[in-house]
Design an enzyme around this catalytic site. Structure first.
Site, short mmCIF file in Angstrom:
data_model
loop_
_atom_site.label_atom_id
_atom_site.label_comp_id
_atom_site.label_asym_id
_atom_site.label_seq_id
_atom_site.Cartn_x
_atom_site.Cartn_y
_atom_site.Cartn_z
CB CYS A 104 8.16 139.41 1.56
SG CYS A 104 8.63 138.28 3.48
CB CYS B 35 4.92 138.70 4.43
SG CYS B 35 7.36 139.57 4.56
CG ASP B 36 2.88 138.08 1.58
OD1 ASP B 36 2.01 138.95 3.05
OD2 ASP B 36 3.47 138.70 0.87
#
Ligand code: NDP
Length: 335
Positions: free
Chosen positions: A149, A152-153
């Protein structure tokens, strides 16, 4: 008004519940918080990965309300505590079978226990696909630089070099997202062309700090035992192997929604995502609602999953209220 404890006494073997929630990610727990506060006495089955996909994420920095960030597992414990505080019955167990053919929705836990539900909220999520290499799984588990992701990261890799695998719309979107944070993004495409739509592929092709390597696959994710330091790739035409320095290895080769057990009853798209009535959490079956990634191949964020979990609980509450007023009307007609 019926509740779970009263209806439980109706049968020793088959439990009756007002609201069953399947899945324990942000969608399921948010549905549980709303449903328990609305006196729907929800029972939530956690599934095989309690906490869902977020338990494989190290730091969550984009969920509103956590200015200093929080780890994925910690956030899921907090959500669970919030749900149980209002009375959600959180249980271990895996829903193995459903029958949504009648008015009462039947669900089986671990192939044995049968539950009859007035409403069901499906929050079973989706699982990111990985390559399956031992080195990939090792650094994924360590939280050392493997991710599925970018939104997300990606932030953890700003001003660094990363590698991304995949050639679909997700990979194109994520590579483009990463290109704004990272100094260099190397994209490994296993064929000599993209699967992504032309417009998305062109965006990637025209981004100067994205290097696309066609006919290229991953041989190993390289690291120092703790964190990723690079990728050994190979050209699948020439068999030539080479190393790419990188601190992050992003896998964007698709997701699989966890919806197999519903396919005989619910409308699914060609990938298996549950089709909801637009703007609602309703499925094609009355009393069965969906929230989170099981119906979302576009946003796939904890906060969007939580939002749709709230929608599902509100839709379920309104469905029950309408049923109860129908019941009152029909009994008063008889009296
Ligand atoms: P897709 O299934 O469309 O693409 C998966 C990609 O991963 C393919 O390019 C495939 O390669 C590659 N791949 C699969 N396995 C491997 C492997 N083992 N090694 C290397 N590469 C591999 O998945 P997406 O998640 O990209 O998209 C899913 C759906 O969501 C699609 O319908 C897409 O259009 C949609 N979507 C739409 C978006 C938007 O409109 N904004 C954004 C994101 C997704 P190959 O091509 O060789 O098979």
């Amino acid at each position: 008004m019926l509740n779970q404890i009263e209806t439980k006494n109706m049968s020793d073997t088959i439990e009756q519940v007002k609201c069953l929630i399947i899945g324990s990610g942000p969608a399921g727990y948010t549905a549980a918080i709303y449903a328990s506060r609305a006196n729907m006495f929800p029972v939530l089955y956690q599934g095989t990965q309690p906490g869902g996909q977020l338990t494989t994420t190290n730091d969550v920095e984009n969920f509103p309300g956590y200015p200093d960030g929080i780890t994925g597992p910690e956030m899921m414990i907090e959500l669970q505590n919030q749900a149980t505080r209002f009375g959600t019955d959180v249980r271990d167990g895996w829903i193995t079978k459903v029958d949504f053919s009648g008015d009462i929705h039947k669900v089986w836990v671990n192939d044995t226990k049968e539950i009859h539900c007035q409403t069901v909220i499906i929050s079973t999520g989706a699982s990111a696909k990985y390559l399956g290499l031992e080195s990939e799984q090792k650094y994924l588990k360590l939280g050392g630089g493997v991710s599925a992701c970018a939104v997300c990261d990606g932030f953890f890799y700003r001003n660094q070099e990363v590698v991304i695998v995949g050639a679909g719309d997700s990979a194109a979107e994520e590579a483009h997202y990463l290109s704004k944070l990272c100094t260099k993004v190397t994209m490994l495409v296993r064929r000599d062309e993209f699967r992504a739509s032309k417009i998305m592929a062109n965006r990637v092709i025209n981004t100067p700090n994205i290097e696309i390597l066609y006919n290229t696959e991953t041989d190993e994710v390289l690291g120092d035992g703790q964190v990723v330091t690079g990728v050994r790739a190979y050209n699948n035409k020439t068999e030539e192997k080479f190393e790419i320095p990188a601190t992050g290895f992003f896998v964007a080769i698709g997701h699989k929604p966890n919806t197999d057990i519903f396919k005989d009853f619910l409308d699914l798209d060609e990938t298996g995502y549950i089709i909801n009535v637009p703007g609602t959490s309703k499925t094609n079956i009355d009393g069965v609602f969906v929230s989170g990634d099981a119906a979302d191949h576009v946003y796939r964020q904890a906060v969007t999953a939580a939002g749709t979990g709230c929608m599902a609980a509100l839709d379920a509450e309104r469905y029950l209220a309408a049923k109860e007023s129908d019941f009152e009307v029909s009994t008063s007609t008889y009296n």
